[in-house]
Scaffold this motif. Structure first.
Motif: not given
Length: 195
Positions: A150-166
């Motif tokens: 789960l932690i790896e998946s959260i890290d993956y998500l964070q990397k993919e979406v960056g700060n551009a999420l609205s």
């Protein structure tokens, strides 16, 4: 502008959120459980093009059969061997939802077949049960749950979406429309605690 309706809003039963996204391809993301999803969809639209699953826990798929019967739609998800899934969505694959293209992100740890869906153009994320508002994260004490994964998946998500999420639409609880990237970061920190 993408219009998202949580058709499970206000339901008091064992259910997930279920998001109806109108547009060129009107899609239901997760079907919820133990409420009349068909009636709630029909109160918004007569047309449904597809049902897309973040994962196949009962609270997310309990209404699948009634939605499929009413609208004659196919069901899309990660695991084509699951009895409810007609078509597989692979990690990195693009899925048309509403008026946008969403990238599927395979994010196990809560459940092996878990997917998140992210639109770069719209800055929208359907996070399923991976992360929630205020740093919440998916349970790992159920079958197929695994905290390090789960932690790896959260890290993956964070990397993919960056700060551009609205905006981030989650499987349970309120949508996050103010600084959702921060909520993902908090979830990663919280998931690491007590390991």
């Amino acid at each position: 502008m993408t219009t998202v309706h949580n058709i499970a809003q206000g339901v008091r039963s064992f259910t997930s959120n279920a998001f109806l996204i109108e547009g060129d391809r009107t899609v239901l993301v997760d079907a919820g459980n133990e409420f009349d999803a068909v009636d709630r969809i029909e109160s918004v639209t007569d047309d449904l093009d597809a049902l897309v699953l973040t994962h196949t826990h009962p609270d997310h798929v309990g209404n699948v059969a009634s939605v499929v019967d009413a609208f004659d739609v196919d069901v899309w998800g990660f695991d084509p061997d699951h009895e409810l899934v007609d078509h597989a969505i692979a990690d990195g694959e693009t899925v048309a939802i509403g008026d946008g293209d969403y990238r599927a992100l395979h994010t196990p740890g809560h459940k092996d077949d878990h997917l998140c869906f992210y639109s770069t153009d719209d800055g929208l994320l359907f996070a399923g049960d991976l992360v929630f508002a205020n740093g919440g994260f998916g349970r790992t004490d159920l079958e197929e749950g695994d905290r390090p994964t789960l932690i790896e998946s959260i890290d993956y998500l964070q990397k993919e979406v960056g700060n551009a999420l609205s905006a981030m639409y989650v499987g349970h609880g309120p949508a996050v429309e103010t600084n959702p990237a921060h909520h993902i970061e908090l979830a990663g920190q919280a998931a690491r605690m007590g390991q």
